[in-house]
Motif scaffolding. Structure first.
Motif, PDB file in Angstrom:
ATOM      1  N   THR A   1       0.998  -1.027   0.031  1.00 49.93           N
ATOM      2  CA  THR A   1       0.086  -0.115  -0.127  1.00 49.93           C
ATOM      3  C   THR A   1       0.913   1.207   0.141  1.00 49.93           C
ATOM      4  OG1 THR A   1      -1.708  -1.284   1.271  1.00 49.93           O
ATOM      5  CG2 THR A   1      -1.914   1.157   1.231  1.00 49.93           C
ATOM      6  N   SER A   2       2.054   1.216   0.844  1.00 50.86           N
ATOM      7  CA  SER A   2       2.743   2.430   0.883  1.00 50.86           C
ATOM      8  C   SER A   2       3.583   2.777  -0.494  1.00 50.86           C
ATOM      9  CB  SER A   2       3.693   2.450   2.008  1.00 50.86           C
ATOM     10  OG  SER A   2       4.492   1.276   1.773  1.00 50.86           O
ATOM     11  N   ILE A   3       3.862   1.530  -1.140  1.00 47.80           N
ATOM     12  CA  ILE A   3       4.547   1.789  -2.309  1.00 47.80           C
ATOM     13  C   ILE A   3       3.529   2.082  -3.373  1.00 47.80           C
ATOM     14  CG2 ILE A   3       5.913   0.459  -4.009  1.00 47.80           C
ATOM     15  CD1 ILE A   3       7.229  -1.142  -2.110  1.00 47.80           C
ATOM     16  N   SER A   4       2.514   1.526  -3.389  1.00 44.29           N
ATOM     17  CA  SER A   4       1.316   2.005  -4.456  1.00 44.29           C
ATOM     18  C   SER A   4       0.929   3.590  -4.167  1.00 44.29           C
ATOM     19  CB  SER A   4       0.113   1.086  -4.121  1.00 44.29           C
ATOM     20  OG  SER A   4      -0.823   1.526  -5.130  1.00 44.29           O
ATOM     21  N   GLN A   5       0.853   4.078  -3.211  1.00 41.42           N
ATOM     22  CA  GLN A   5       0.671   5.390  -2.962  1.00 41.42           C
ATOM     23  C   GLN A   5       1.707   6.381  -3.405  1.00 41.42           C
ATOM     24  OE1 GLN A   5      -0.333   5.800   1.075  1.00 41.42           O
ATOM     25  NE2 GLN A   5      -2.476   4.916   1.055  1.00 41.42           N
ATOM     26  N   GLU A   6       3.090   5.898  -3.146  1.00 37.69           N
ATOM     27  CA  GLU A   6       3.949   6.836  -3.684  1.00 37.69           C
ATOM     28  C   GLU A   6       4.058   6.649  -5.171  1.00 37.69           C
ATOM     29  OE1 GLU A   6       6.861   9.580  -2.984  1.00 37.69           O
ATOM     30  OE2 GLU A   6       5.647   8.453  -1.585  1.00 37.69           O
ATOM     31  N   VAL A   7       3.998   5.642  -5.634  1.00 35.49           N
ATOM     32  CA  VAL A   7       4.048   5.512  -7.048  1.00 35.49           C
ATOM     33  C   VAL A   7       3.026   6.517  -7.735  1.00 35.49           C
ATOM     34  CG1 VAL A   7       3.728   3.801  -9.043  1.00 35.49           C
ATOM     35  CG2 VAL A   7       5.117   3.187  -7.200  1.00 35.49           C
ATOM     36  N   ARG A   8       1.690   6.350  -7.236  1.00 33.98           N
ATOM     37  CA  ARG A   8       0.805   7.027  -7.783  1.00 33.98           C
ATOM     38  C   ARG A   8       0.906   8.357  -7.747  1.00 33.98           C
ATOM     39  NH1 ARG A   8      -4.526   5.285  -4.994  1.00 33.98           N
ATOM     40  NH2 ARG A   8      -3.162   4.616  -3.590  1.00 33.98           N
ATOM     41  N   ARG A   9       1.601   8.942  -6.638  1.00 38.00           N
ATOM     42  CA  ARG A   9       1.738  10.275  -6.333  1.00 38.00           C
ATOM     43  C   ARG A   9       2.660  10.764  -7.677  1.00 38.00           C
ATOM     44  NH1 ARG A   9       3.984  13.275  -1.584  1.00 38.00           N
ATOM     45  NH2 ARG A   9       5.732  12.545  -2.600  1.00 38.00           N
ATOM     46  N   TRP A  10       3.772  10.058  -7.781  1.00 37.89           N
ATOM     47  CA  TRP A  10       4.805  10.565  -9.098  1.00 37.89           C
ATOM     48  C   TRP A  10       4.139  10.320 -10.344  1.00 37.89           C
ATOM     49  CZ3 TRP A  10       9.101  12.840  -8.496  1.00 37.89           C
ATOM     50  CH2 TRP A  10       9.757  12.840  -7.298  1.00 37.89           C
ATOM     51  N   THR A  11       3.353   9.221 -10.501  1.00 36.68           N
ATOM     52  CA  THR A  11       2.705   9.055 -11.972  1.00 36.68           C
ATOM     53  C   THR A  11       2.016  10.103 -12.138  1.00 36.68           C
ATOM     54  OG1 THR A  11       1.281   7.357 -11.232  1.00 36.68           O
ATOM     55  CG2 THR A  11       3.320   6.739 -12.155  1.00 36.68           C
ATOM     56  N   ALA A  12       1.287  10.625 -11.233  1.00 33.79           N
ATOM     57  CA  ALA A  12       0.110  11.755 -11.453  1.00 33.79           C
ATOM     58  C   ALA A  12       0.986  12.990 -11.802  1.00 33.79           C
ATOM     59  CB  ALA A  12      -0.409  12.029 -10.211  1.00 33.79           C
TER      60      ALA A  12
END
Length: 68
Positions: A52-63
């Protein structure tokens, strides 16, 4: 997998889309379809295989790509 690896996969997918446009002159509709399919597969794999923590961080960067 770490955030850097997920972002590397994302950048690789973006590079493939650029190559489809510049080198192979694939029609726009085909590029849109390829983008939708690869984006869905990337998002689903991120949802199912990343923490979950990695998924949230990746979504922030890909946004950054989506929001400009």
């Amino acid at each position: 997998m770490s955030v850097v690896l997920w972002l590397g996969v994302f950048v690789l997918l973006l590079a493939v889309l650029i190559v489809l446009d510049k080198r192979f002159t694939v029609p726009f509709s085909v590029r849109v379809f390829v983008s939708l399919v690869t984006g869905a597969l990337f998002g689903l794999s991120l949802f199912f295989f990343a923490e979950t923590s990695i998924s949230q961080e990746v979504r922030r960067w890909t946004a950054l790509v989506g929001n400009g």
